[in-house]
Design a protein around this motif. Structure first.
Motif, PDB file in Angstrom:
ATOM      1  N   ASP A   1       3.436  -2.179  -5.313  1.00 31.78           N
ATOM      2  CA  ASP A   1       2.274  -2.666  -4.695  1.00 31.78           C
ATOM      3  C   ASP A   1       1.902  -4.009  -5.245  1.00 31.78           C
ATOM      4  O   ASP A   1       1.760  -5.084  -4.605  1.00 31.78           O
ATOM      5  N   ALA A   2       1.929  -4.031  -6.635  1.00 32.61           N
ATOM      6  CA  ALA A   2       1.481  -5.171  -7.204  1.00 32.61           C
ATOM      7  C   ALA A   2       2.552  -6.402  -6.975  1.00 32.61           C
ATOM      8  O   ALA A   2       2.336  -7.507  -6.742  1.00 32.61           O
TER       9      ALA A   2
ATOM     10  N   GLU B   1       8.166   4.307 -11.988  1.00 36.73           N
ATOM     11  CA  GLU B   1       7.327   4.411 -13.084  1.00 36.73           C
ATOM     12  C   GLU B   1       7.714   4.083 -14.378  1.00 36.73           C
ATOM     13  O   GLU B   1       7.096   3.376 -15.429  1.00 36.73           O
TER      14      GLU B   1
ATOM     15  N   GLY C   1       0.581  -2.994 -18.774  1.00 37.35           N
ATOM     16  CA  GLY C   1      -0.227  -3.135 -17.411  1.00 37.35           C
ATOM     17  C   GLY C   1      -0.839  -4.387 -16.786  1.00 37.35           C
ATOM     18  O   GLY C   1      -1.502  -4.435 -16.071  1.00 37.35           O
TER      19      GLY C   1
ATOM     20  N   ARG D   1       0.753  -1.338   0.083  1.00 42.02           N
ATOM     21  CA  ARG D   1       0.031   0.046  -0.043  1.00 42.02           C
ATOM     22  C   ARG D   1       0.778   1.123  -0.082  1.00 42.02           C
ATOM     23  O   ARG D   1       0.785   2.281   0.571  1.00 42.02           O
TER      24      ARG D   1
ATOM     25  N   ARG E   1       0.314  -5.468 -13.171  1.00 40.92           N
ATOM     26  CA  ARG E   1      -0.445  -4.538 -12.237  1.00 40.92           C
ATOM     27  C   ARG E   1      -1.815  -5.147 -12.152  1.00 40.92           C
ATOM     28  O   ARG E   1      -2.445  -4.998 -11.054  1.00 40.92           O
TER      29      ARG E   1
ATOM     30  N   GLY F   1       1.179   3.315  -2.529  1.00 47.05           N
ATOM     31  CA  GLY F   1       0.655   4.211  -3.673  1.00 47.05           C
ATOM     32  C   GLY F   1       1.421   4.050  -4.867  1.00 47.05           C
ATOM     33  O   GLY F   1       0.932   4.887  -5.850  1.00 47.05           O
TER      34      GLY F   1
ATOM     35  N   GLU G   1       1.970   1.666  -8.135  1.00 48.95           N
ATOM     36  CA  GLU G   1       1.341   0.467  -8.435  1.00 48.95           C
ATOM     37  C   GLU G   1       2.172  -0.604  -8.680  1.00 48.95           C
ATOM     38  O   GLU G   1       1.831  -1.806  -8.202  1.00 48.95           O
TER      39      GLU G   1
ATOM     40  N   ALA H   1      -7.951   3.551  -2.372  1.00 50.19           N
ATOM     41  CA  ALA H   1      -6.501   3.781  -2.876  1.00 50.19           C
ATOM     42  C   ALA H   1      -5.584   4.236  -2.137  1.00 50.19           C
ATOM     43  O   ALA H   1      -5.792   5.485  -1.925  1.00 50.19           O
TER      44      ALA H   1
ATOM     45  N   LEU I   1      -3.218  -6.492  -8.445  1.00 45.81           N
ATOM     46  CA  LEU I   1      -3.830  -5.351  -7.853  1.00 45.81           C
ATOM     47  C   LEU I   1      -5.349  -5.410  -7.907  1.00 45.81           C
ATOM     48  O   LEU I   1      -6.256  -4.764  -7.150  1.00 45.81           O
TER      49      LEU I   1
END
Length: 456
Positions: free
Chosen positions: A314-315, A389, A399, A307, A402, A309, A311, A428, A406
């Motif tokens: 977190d994935a 990123e 994507g 978590r 992710r 933020g 992605e 989120a 997610l």
């Protein structure tokens, strides 16, 4: 006539390419033994779960061959002494280990009993790969050149252990409760485990036939199944690195894959020559680097819980919680984010990985975290800060990775500890720090340390 041989199994849970077993079988009856010592009792949760599955698979296979896996608890010297008295065994053999604890226990057994140790865990023994001046390597590329130039011996065929006339009593694997610390994550992770030598060899065959040719180009693509998937089998010794090496030899894409396999040898080469790497900074001068060492801080907890933020980070962390593994490229990204953007000590990340990875290997884990953090054998530690990123754009362009991990229905919220209080309807997360701020803070700290070292 010699008595039976005790085959002390450690992290070599296979019958193929097993020099210790080959020697024991040539002498006569073999009694395979696995000992639950203090080290096994202290294993982190996910590796203990994977070990339990591996032991169960090996036991079943041995029974199918008219053999057995004898399970005992206690200190190896005493357990083996008791078994020798019970069975008339006159020799103990095993596959060498290269960590301090493994070396110490092996030396104690050799001092107490007729015993022999054999290679089999690596492509080459850590002391066999040397620089031109006879020293040890500190950088991977010259290590790789030396390792590949010396040649890798072909794997030995599988051996069925000859059975003794009588078997000693064995403890029951179920009574050990190795997987109990996984709690409710046990069922989630177990669904992704394919344990045993036969499963490992089948996976190797599939990889060599379907993915090896594209490995060099595709191995970093997070959304593709381009990697071998053999790391857990290698960690448990269900397949040998020589078997993996030779399965790839002569095929398109072999060198790119074998080079990655050699990183495992390099990690143990470093550990053999610098055992402090397992718990302390490998590179000198990092003792006072201003890492956060408090694992309870909110940003560290956010990293653990997937978590942050960010992605892609977190994935990856959710993949870890759901499968007990993580794509190698993703491991580098989450490690870089924790140690550099969040300025948190690599040891916190290494310990978290140890608890959650079914393919946990102490040398690989320590080297990987330190390589990313900057205090390890990376030739460019000061400016290698992965941008999550741009990494996501390059290695997860559609994507897909992710989106998979997610997804609210991925099962993630049923796998993590209840005490975290995470639910699918939570909003989120917002980034705990901007990527620019994290990068600038890390670079400033690195440059301050470097300049300070120059002053002294």
């Amino acid at each position: 006539m010699s008595g039976p041989t005790l085959l002390w199994l450690r992290r070599d849970l296979r019958l193929g390419d097993h020099p210790a077993l080959t020697h024991a079988a040539a002498r006569g009856p073999v009694i395979p033994v696995f000992i639950r010592d203090d080290e096994v009792r202290g294993l982190p949760a996910a590796p203990a779960l994977r070990l339990e599955a591996a032991l169960g698979a090996l036991s079943k296979r041995l029974e199918g061959l008219g053999s057995r896996l004898i399970l005992r608890s206690g200190e190896p010297v005493e357990v083996l002494r008791g078994l020798m008295a019970e069975t008339g065994a006159d020799l103990v053999v095993w596959t060498r280990r290269y960590d301090p604890q493994g070396k110490e226990s092996g030396a104690a057994v050799k001092a107490a009993h007729p015993a022999e140790s054999y290679p089999g865990a690596l492509l080459a023994e850590p002391w066999e790969v040397k620089t031109k001046t006879g020293g040890d390597f500190k950088v991977f590329t010259p290590f790789w050149r030396a390792l590949s130039a010396r040649g890798i011996a072909p794997p030995r065929p599988a051996v069925s252990p000859p059975a003794p006339s009588q078997w000693p009593a064995s403890e029951a694997l179920a009574d050990w409760h190795l997987s109990a610390p996984m709690n409710r994550g046990r069922a989630v992770i177990s669904a992704h485990i394919r344990a045993g030598e036969e499963a490992a060899l089948a996976q190797l065959d599939t990889f060599a036939g379907q993915h090896l040719a594209d490995y060099g180009d595709a191995r970093d693509q997070l959304g593709q199944a381009a990697c071998s998937g053999l790391s857990a089998a290698l960690a448990c010794g269900e397949v040998s690195p020589r078997q993996v090496w030779w399965a790839a030899s002569g095929q398109s894409g072999a060198e790119a894959f074998q080079r990655q396999l050699a990183w495992r040898d390099f990690a143990w080469h470093l550990t053999w020559h610098s055992p402090h790497m397992l718990s302390d900074n490998w590179r000198e001068g990092w003792e006072h680097f201003p890492w956060n060492q408090d694992a309870t801080r909110p940003e560290v907890q956010a990293w653990m819980q997937g978590r942050t933020g960010v992605e892609i980070v977190d994935a990856a962390m959710r993949e870890l919680h759901l499968t007990g593994t993580m794509h190698n490229r993703a491991r580098m990204l989450v490690a870089s984010y924790l140690t550099k953007h969040l300025m948190t000590h690599w040891r916190i990340g290494a310990e978290f990985f140890a608890e959650h990875l079914v393919d946990w290997d102490p040398a690989n884990n320590a080297m990987g975290w330190q390589w990313v953090a900057g205090c390890g054998p990376d030739a460019a530690p000061f400016f290698r800060i992965f941008n999550p990123e741009t990494q996501a754009q390059k290695f997860d362009p559609t994507g897909a990775y992710r989106a998979r991990w997610l997804a609210p229905d991925s099962g993630f919220f049923d796998a993590v500890p209840r005490r975290w209080g995470l639910t699918p309807d939570m909003p989120a997360p917002t980034p705990v720090i901007t990527l620019k701020q994290g990068r600038e803070r890390a670079l400033s700290a690195y440059h301050d340390m470097r300049n300070g070292r120059q002053v002294y």
